[in-house]
Design a protein around this motif. Structure first.
Motif, PDB file in Angstrom:
ATOM      1  N   PRO A  39      -4.817  -3.389  -6.624  1.00 38.71           N
ATOM      2  CA  PRO A  39      -3.712  -2.440  -6.436  1.00 38.71           C
ATOM      3  C   PRO A  39      -3.790  -1.252  -7.396  1.00 38.71           C
ATOM      4  CG  PRO A  39      -2.898  -4.681  -6.405  1.00 38.71           C
ATOM      5  CD  PRO A  39      -4.335  -4.759  -6.808  1.00 38.71           C
ATOM      6  N   GLY A  40      -4.181  -1.498  -8.645  1.00 47.10           N
ATOM      7  CA  GLY A  40      -4.270  -0.406  -9.612  1.00 47.10           C
ATOM      8  C   GLY A  40      -5.294   0.642  -9.194  1.00 47.10           C
ATOM      9  N   ARG A  41      -6.451   0.188  -8.788  1.00 41.40           N
ATOM     10  CA  ARG A  41      -7.472   1.132  -8.365  1.00 41.40           C
ATOM     11  C   ARG A  41      -7.045   1.863  -7.097  1.00 41.40           C
ATOM     12  NH1 ARG A  41     -13.897  -0.295  -7.311  1.00 41.40           N
ATOM     13  NH2 ARG A  41     -14.539   1.830  -6.749  1.00 41.40           N
ATOM     14  N   TYR A  42      -6.374   1.148  -6.225  1.00 37.96           N
ATOM     15  CA  TYR A  42      -5.892   1.781  -4.988  1.00 37.96           C
ATOM     16  C   TYR A  42      -4.869   2.868  -5.309  1.00 37.96           C
ATOM     17  CZ  TYR A  42      -3.897   2.146  -0.290  1.00 37.96           C
ATOM     18  OH  TYR A  42      -3.468   2.614   0.928  1.00 37.96           O
ATOM     19  N   ALA A  43      -3.958   2.552  -6.238  1.00 39.50           N
ATOM     20  CA  ALA A  43      -2.939   3.531  -6.608  1.00 39.50           C
ATOM     21  C   ALA A  43      -3.572   4.758  -7.253  1.00 39.50           C
ATOM     22  CB  ALA A  43      -1.935   2.899  -7.567  1.00 39.50           C
ATOM     23  N   ARG A  44      -4.591   4.569  -8.062  1.00 38.09           N
ATOM     24  CA  ARG A  44      -5.258   5.687  -8.722  1.00 38.09           C
ATOM     25  C   ARG A  44      -6.015   6.550  -7.734  1.00 38.09           C
ATOM     26  NH1 ARG A  44      -6.244   1.628 -12.588  1.00 38.09           N
ATOM     27  NH2 ARG A  44      -8.381   1.300 -11.802  1.00 38.09           N
ATOM     28  N   SER A  45      -6.323   5.991  -6.560  1.00 33.58           N
ATOM     29  CA  SER A  45      -7.059   6.768  -5.559  1.00 33.58           C
ATOM     30  C   SER A  45      -6.199   7.892  -4.967  1.00 33.58           C
ATOM     31  CB  SER A  45      -7.544   5.850  -4.439  1.00 33.58           C
ATOM     32  OG  SER A  45      -6.467   5.404  -3.630  1.00 33.58           O
ATOM     33  N   ARG A  46      -4.893   7.885  -5.301  1.00 28.52           N
ATOM     34  CA  ARG A  46      -4.037   8.959  -4.806  1.00 28.52           C
ATOM     35  C   ARG A  46      -4.543  10.309  -5.260  1.00 28.52           C
ATOM     36  NH1 ARG A  46       1.350   8.918  -6.860  1.00 28.52           N
ATOM     37  NH2 ARG A  46       0.512   7.949  -8.739  1.00 28.52           N
TER      38      ARG A  46
ATOM     39  N   ARG B  60       0.828  -1.209   0.000  1.00 29.36           N
ATOM     40  CA  ARG B  60       0.000   0.000   0.000  1.00 29.36           C
ATOM     41  C   ARG B  60       0.862   1.257   0.000  1.00 29.36           C
ATOM     42  NH1 ARG B  60      -5.032  -1.213   4.050  1.00 29.36           N
ATOM     43  NH2 ARG B  60      -5.477   0.958   3.560  1.00 29.36           N
ATOM     44  N   ARG B  61       1.889   1.269   0.826  1.00 30.96           N
ATOM     45  CA  ARG B  61       2.746   2.453   0.925  1.00 30.96           C
ATOM     46  C   ARG B  61       3.500   2.690  -0.378  1.00 30.96           C
ATOM     47  NH1 ARG B  61       3.362   0.246   6.193  1.00 30.96           N
ATOM     48  NH2 ARG B  61       5.315  -0.783   5.632  1.00 30.96           N
TER      49      ARG B  61
ATOM     50  N   GLY C  30       3.751   5.854  -5.799  1.00 33.61           N
ATOM     51  CA  GLY C  30       3.826   5.909  -7.254  1.00 33.61           C
ATOM     52  C   GLY C  30       4.551   4.761  -7.918  1.00 33.61           C
ATOM     53  N   HIS C  31       4.937   3.732  -7.162  1.00 37.57           N
ATOM     54  CA  HIS C  31       5.625   2.586  -7.768  1.00 37.57           C
ATOM     55  C   HIS C  31       4.623   1.724  -8.537  1.00 37.57           C
ATOM     56  CE1 HIS C  31       9.454   3.167  -5.570  1.00 37.57           C
ATOM     57  NE2 HIS C  31       8.667   3.672  -4.623  1.00 37.57           N
ATOM     58  N   PRO C  32       5.005   1.179  -9.702  1.00 45.31           N
ATOM     59  CA  PRO C  32       4.100   0.329 -10.479  1.00 45.31           C
ATOM     60  C   PRO C  32       3.823  -0.989  -9.753  1.00 45.31           C
ATOM     61  CG  PRO C  32       6.285   0.345 -11.462  1.00 45.31           C
ATOM     62  CD  PRO C  32       6.300   1.380 -10.385  1.00 45.31           C
ATOM     63  N   ALA C  33       2.621  -1.527  -9.962  1.00 42.59           N
ATOM     64  CA  ALA C  33       2.192  -2.719  -9.226  1.00 42.59           C
ATOM     65  C   ALA C  33       3.098  -3.914  -9.473  1.00 42.59           C
ATOM     66  CB  ALA C  33       0.748  -3.049  -9.602  1.00 42.59           C
ATOM     67  N   ALA C  34       3.557  -4.109 -10.715  1.00 47.79           N
ATOM     68  CA  ALA C  34       4.414  -5.254 -11.018  1.00 47.79           C
ATOM     69  C   ALA C  34       5.711  -5.193 -10.214  1.00 47.79           C
ATOM     70  CB  ALA C  34       4.709  -5.305 -12.507  1.00 47.79           C
TER      71      ALA C  34
END
Length: 279
Positions: free
Chosen positions: A272-279, A236-237, A242-246
């Protein structure tokens, strides 16, 4: 007991006489020789033997089989344990065939002294055992979930022994918080590299089944769930940074991005992608 796959002796040369679906693989989990999933409509197994224990659940339909000249059956709510080196056959007991999941097991705690009991009572109406076997199959389908599979397998093995050798009195195990804390510290130290249940048991000097019970009793979570939650927390952190999920998947100890996504969604509720976009 030999640990070679039972494929050569498990299925005779007779071909299936109707539609069939089969998948089989060798998981990276000690004690599991082969995983075998099949859907047969008309196929009938001839008499044959296995080198390993056969742990069978039927998800649809039913199987009729003979073991030691006695007819048996496996409705969908039972678990069947067929012993090694004892001949048996198998055929559909319903018009639409059957769908089954099988584990071929080479377990050191189930030696030849249990064979007689398994021949006498191979079919067990045990809902808890059935749920555990189903969840073990699910864990074995996903690379990277070996600790979860080992944890589930050791509890299954213990329950199988209880069926084959019933106890006069079941001892009550008190919660060993000190043992649980030791395992938690070990998991914390190996979040990235992981640890097998056997390795953990050697480090903290405890039986694997006792170790799983102690940890779950003390913290309300299984060891494999704790480890995956720690990895998700780190992911999550990194995702929010901004690190890519892969890249995150390998950095926090998951097998691959799909492995991360499965556990991340289970814990967080989104990918993870949706979580990252929630930034």
């Amino acid at each position: 007991m030999p640990s070679k796959p039972p494929a050569s002796s498990a299925r005779g040369p007779e071909p299936a006489r109707g539609p069939q679906e089969v998948s089989a693989w060798h998981p990276r989990v000690a004690g599991v020789v082969e995983v075998f999933h099949a859907h047969f409509t008309e196929h009938a197994y001839p008499m044959h033997v296995h080198d390993a224990w056969t742990l069978l659940i039927v998800d649809d339909g039913a199987v009729r089989y003979d073991l030691e000249r006695r007819e048996r059956g496996t409705p969908h709510d039972t678990v069947s344990l067929l012993p090694p080196h004892v001949p048996h056959n198998g055929q559909p007991a319903t018009a639409h065939g059957f769908r089954k999941r099988v584990l071929y097991l080479d377990l050191p705690q189930l030696d030849e002294t249990f064979i007689g009991a398994a021949v006498d009572a191979p079919d067990m109406a045990d809902q808890l055992l059935r749920r555990r076997v189903g969840r073990l199959h699910t864990a074995l389908e996903h690379p990277g979930d070996e600790l979860e599979a080992e944890s589930r397998l050791t509890l299954i093995e213990e329950r199988l022994r209880d069926h084959l050798r019933p106890r006069l009195a079941v001892p009550v195990h008190r919660r060993d918080r000190g043992l649980a804390v030791e395992l938690r510290e070990l998991l914390d130290a190996r979040v990235l590299s992981g640890v097998t249940l056997g390795e953990a048991a050697e480090v903290v000097h405890a039986h694997p089944a006792h170790l799983v019970r102690a940890f779950s009793g003390a913290f309300g979570i299984a060891p494999h769930q704790y480890l995956m939650a720690r990895r998700v927390d780190r992911a999550r952190r990194l995702l929010l940074d901004g690190h890519p999920a892969a890249q995150v998947a390998t950095e926090v100890g998951f097998y691959d991005q799909a492995h991360l996504t499965r556990h991340f969604k289970r814990v967080v509720g989104v990918t993870p992608g949706r979580y990252a976009r929630s930034r």
